[in-house]
Design a protein around this motif. Structure first.
Motif, mmCIF file in Angstrom:
data_model
loop_
_atom_site.group_PDB
_atom_site.id
_atom_site.type_symbol
_atom_site.label_atom_id
_atom_site.label_comp_id
_atom_site.label_asym_id
_atom_site.label_seq_id
_atom_site.Cartn_x
_atom_site.Cartn_y
_atom_site.Cartn_z
ATOM 1 N N LEU A 79 0.830 -1.212 0.000
ATOM 2 C CA LEU A 79 0.000 0.000 0.000
ATOM 3 C C LEU A 79 0.862 1.257 0.000
ATOM 4 C CD1 LEU A 79 -2.748 -0.949 2.626
ATOM 5 C CD2 LEU A 79 -2.992 -0.891 0.139
ATOM 6 N N LEU A 80 1.990 1.190 0.693
ATOM 7 C CA LEU A 80 2.888 2.349 0.764
ATOM 8 C C LEU A 80 3.463 2.717 -0.603
ATOM 9 C CD1 LEU A 80 4.782 1.503 4.073
ATOM 10 C CD2 LEU A 80 3.217 3.438 3.691
ATOM 11 N N LYS A 81 3.399 1.796 -1.548
ATOM 12 C CA LYS A 81 3.947 2.036 -2.891
ATOM 13 C C LYS A 81 2.945 2.701 -3.832
ATOM 14 C CE LYS A 81 6.894 -2.037 -2.459
ATOM 15 N NZ LYS A 81 7.136 -3.403 -2.953
ATOM 16 N N ILE A 82 1.685 2.825 -3.413
ATOM 17 C CA ILE A 82 0.686 3.465 -4.276
ATOM 18 C C ILE A 82 0.912 4.970 -4.216
ATOM 19 C CG2 ILE A 82 -1.758 3.778 -4.813
ATOM 20 C CD1 ILE A 82 -2.301 1.210 -3.158
ATOM 21 N N PRO A 83 1.230 5.596 -5.350
ATOM 22 C CA PRO A 83 1.544 7.029 -5.325
ATOM 23 C C PRO A 83 0.345 7.904 -4.954
ATOM 24 C CG PRO A 83 2.226 6.009 -7.400
ATOM 25 C CD PRO A 83 1.387 5.012 -6.674
ATOM 26 N N GLY A 111 -8.343 -3.788 5.154
ATOM 27 C CA GLY A 111 -9.300 -3.283 6.130
ATOM 28 C C GLY A 111 -8.774 -3.250 7.554
ATOM 29 N N LYS A 112 -7.716 -4.003 7.829
ATOM 30 C CA LYS A 112 -7.119 -4.033 9.170
ATOM 31 C C LYS A 112 -5.958 -3.043 9.307
ATOM 32 C CE LYS A 112 -9.368 -7.660 10.892
ATOM 33 N NZ LYS A 112 -10.263 -7.566 12.007
ATOM 34 N N ASN A 113 -5.708 -2.259 8.268
ATOM 35 C CA ASN A 113 -4.625 -1.287 8.308
ATOM 36 C C ASN A 113 -4.799 -0.361 9.518
ATOM 37 O OD1 ASN A 113 -2.747 0.765 7.797
ATOM 38 N ND2 ASN A 113 -4.050 1.739 6.274
ATOM 39 N N PRO A 114 -3.830 -0.339 10.437
ATOM 40 C CA PRO A 114 -3.963 0.489 11.635
ATOM 41 C C PRO A 114 -3.442 1.920 11.483
ATOM 42 C CG PRO A 114 -2.028 -0.875 11.831
ATOM 43 C CD PRO A 114 -2.670 -1.216 10.503
ATOM 44 N N LEU A 115 -2.919 2.261 10.311
ATOM 45 C CA LEU A 115 -2.295 3.587 10.164
ATOM 46 C C LEU A 115 -3.002 4.407 9.091
ATOM 47 C CD1 LEU A 115 1.374 2.426 10.613
ATOM 48 C CD2 LEU A 115 0.107 3.927 12.154
ATOM 49 N N TRP A 116 -4.178 4.915 9.453
ATOM 50 C CA TRP A 116 -5.034 5.725 8.603
ATOM 51 C C TRP A 116 -4.223 6.810 7.899
ATOM 52 C CZ3 TRP A 116 -7.373 10.783 9.950
ATOM 53 C CH2 TRP A 116 -8.400 11.150 9.096
ATOM 54 N N ILE A 117 -4.406 6.947 6.642
ATOM 55 C CA ILE A 117 -3.782 7.915 5.735
ATOM 56 C C ILE A 117 -2.292 7.637 5.512
ATOM 57 C CG2 ILE A 117 -3.212 10.330 5.263
ATOM 58 C CD1 ILE A 117 -5.807 11.112 6.595
ATOM 59 N N ILE A 118 -1.529 7.398 6.572
ATOM 60 C CA ILE A 118 -0.091 7.177 6.432
ATOM 61 C C ILE A 118 0.164 5.972 5.526
ATOM 62 C CG2 ILE A 118 2.087 6.755 7.645
ATOM 63 C CD1 ILE A 118 0.742 9.480 8.362
ATOM 64 N N VAL A 119 -0.523 4.870 5.800
ATOM 65 C CA VAL A 119 -0.524 3.696 4.924
ATOM 66 C C VAL A 119 -1.833 3.828 4.129
ATOM 67 C CG1 VAL A 119 -0.565 1.182 4.790
ATOM 68 C CG2 VAL A 119 0.825 2.308 6.534
ATOM 69 N N PRO A 120 -1.743 4.231 2.873
ATOM 70 C CA PRO A 120 -2.913 4.728 2.130
ATOM 71 C C PRO A 120 -3.885 3.668 1.600
ATOM 72 C CG PRO A 120 -0.994 4.785 0.730
ATOM 73 C CD PRO A 120 -0.521 4.328 2.081
ATOM 74 N N CYS A 121 -4.563 2.999 2.523
ATOM 75 C CA CYS A 121 -5.544 1.993 2.115
ATOM 76 C C CYS A 121 -6.727 2.622 1.388
ATOM 77 C CB CYS A 121 -6.015 1.184 3.320
ATOM 78 S SG CYS A 121 -6.733 2.168 4.641
ATOM 79 N N HIS A 122 -6.923 3.928 1.546
ATOM 80 C CA HIS A 122 -8.020 4.609 0.849
ATOM 81 C C HIS A 122 -7.796 4.647 -0.666
ATOM 82 C CE1 HIS A 122 -5.032 7.768 1.711
ATOM 83 N NE2 HIS A 122 -5.461 8.344 0.602
ATOM 84 N N ARG A 123 -6.590 4.368 -1.113
ATOM 85 C CA ARG A 123 -6.275 4.391 -2.549
ATOM 86 C C ARG A 123 -6.624 3.082 -3.251
ATOM 87 N NH1 ARG A 123 -0.478 7.236 -1.444
ATOM 88 N NH2 ARG A 123 -1.323 9.222 -0.711
ATOM 89 N N VAL A 124 -7.170 2.122 -2.524
ATOM 90 C CA VAL A 124 -7.555 0.843 -3.116
ATOM 91 C C VAL A 124 -9.056 0.870 -3.390
ATOM 92 C CG1 VAL A 124 -7.528 -1.664 -2.882
ATOM 93 C CG2 VAL A 124 -5.697 -0.303 -1.866
ATOM 94 N N ILE A 125 -9.412 0.565 -4.639
ATOM 95 C CA ILE A 125 -10.801 0.647 -5.080
ATOM 96 C C ILE A 125 -11.217 -0.667 -5.744
ATOM 97 C CG2 ILE A 125 -10.711 3.160 -5.365
ATOM 98 C CD1 ILE A 125 -10.324 2.668 -8.389
ATOM 99 N N GLY A 126 -12.496 -0.770 -6.079
ATOM 100 C CA GLY A 126 -12.993 -1.937 -6.786
ATOM 101 C C GLY A 126 -12.480 -1.962 -8.217
#
Length: 157
Positions: A79-83, A111-126
């Protein structure tokens, strides 16, 4: 473990960590008193998050110390690699991790990512471009993606 509560445009963020790094950053769905004196171990995280929300920061430079399984940590590393300003589908993320059949496990780890925004799980979509699954709420995911978008949407009214 040091804790700070800070105001963000998306609600109060709870930041936890110590000299070994950040362990969790979550956005709360309720109000909490904002921390008046930020612990020294969290000052840099608070500062960098403020810069992010002000549109002055695209990458974070913080020591991370999140707890998780080896598989979860592999997903979070990817996830950290997603620009900044880009998205990736769960399927693409599974492929990058070497197993397209692991898509559900990848989504669960995301969904278990504990580091909101810092580890950008919001950049993953369907795969179809839809905003699927986000622990902080889909309206927050949409806000974050809009915030990072190089093309700002104009409203007609």
């Amino acid at each position: 473990m040091d804790i700070a509560h800070v105001h963000t445009p998306l609600g109060i963020a709870k930041i936890e960590g110590d000299e070994n790094g950040l362990s969790t950053i979550t956005v709360l769905n309720s109000e909490a008193p904002v921390t008046s004196i930020i612990p020294e171990s969290l000052e840099d995280a608070v500062y960098q998050l403020q810069e992010y929300f002000e549109g002055k920061r695209e990458n974070f430079d913080l020591l991370l110390n999140a707890s998780g399984t080896p598989f979860q940590k592999n997903v979070w590393e990817e996830l950290l690699k997603i620009p900044y300003g880009k998205t990736l589908s769960y399927m693409e993320l599974s492929k990058k991790l070497g197993d397209v059949k692991a898509i559900r496990a990848v989504a669960a780890a995301n969904g278990k990512n504990p580091l909101w925004i810092i580890v950008p799980c919001h950049r993953v979509i369907g795969s179809d471009g839809s905003l699927t699954g986000y622990a902080g709420g889909l309206y927050r995911k949409k806000w974050l993606l809009d915030h990072e978008s190089p093309v700002k949407q104009q409203t007609l009214f």
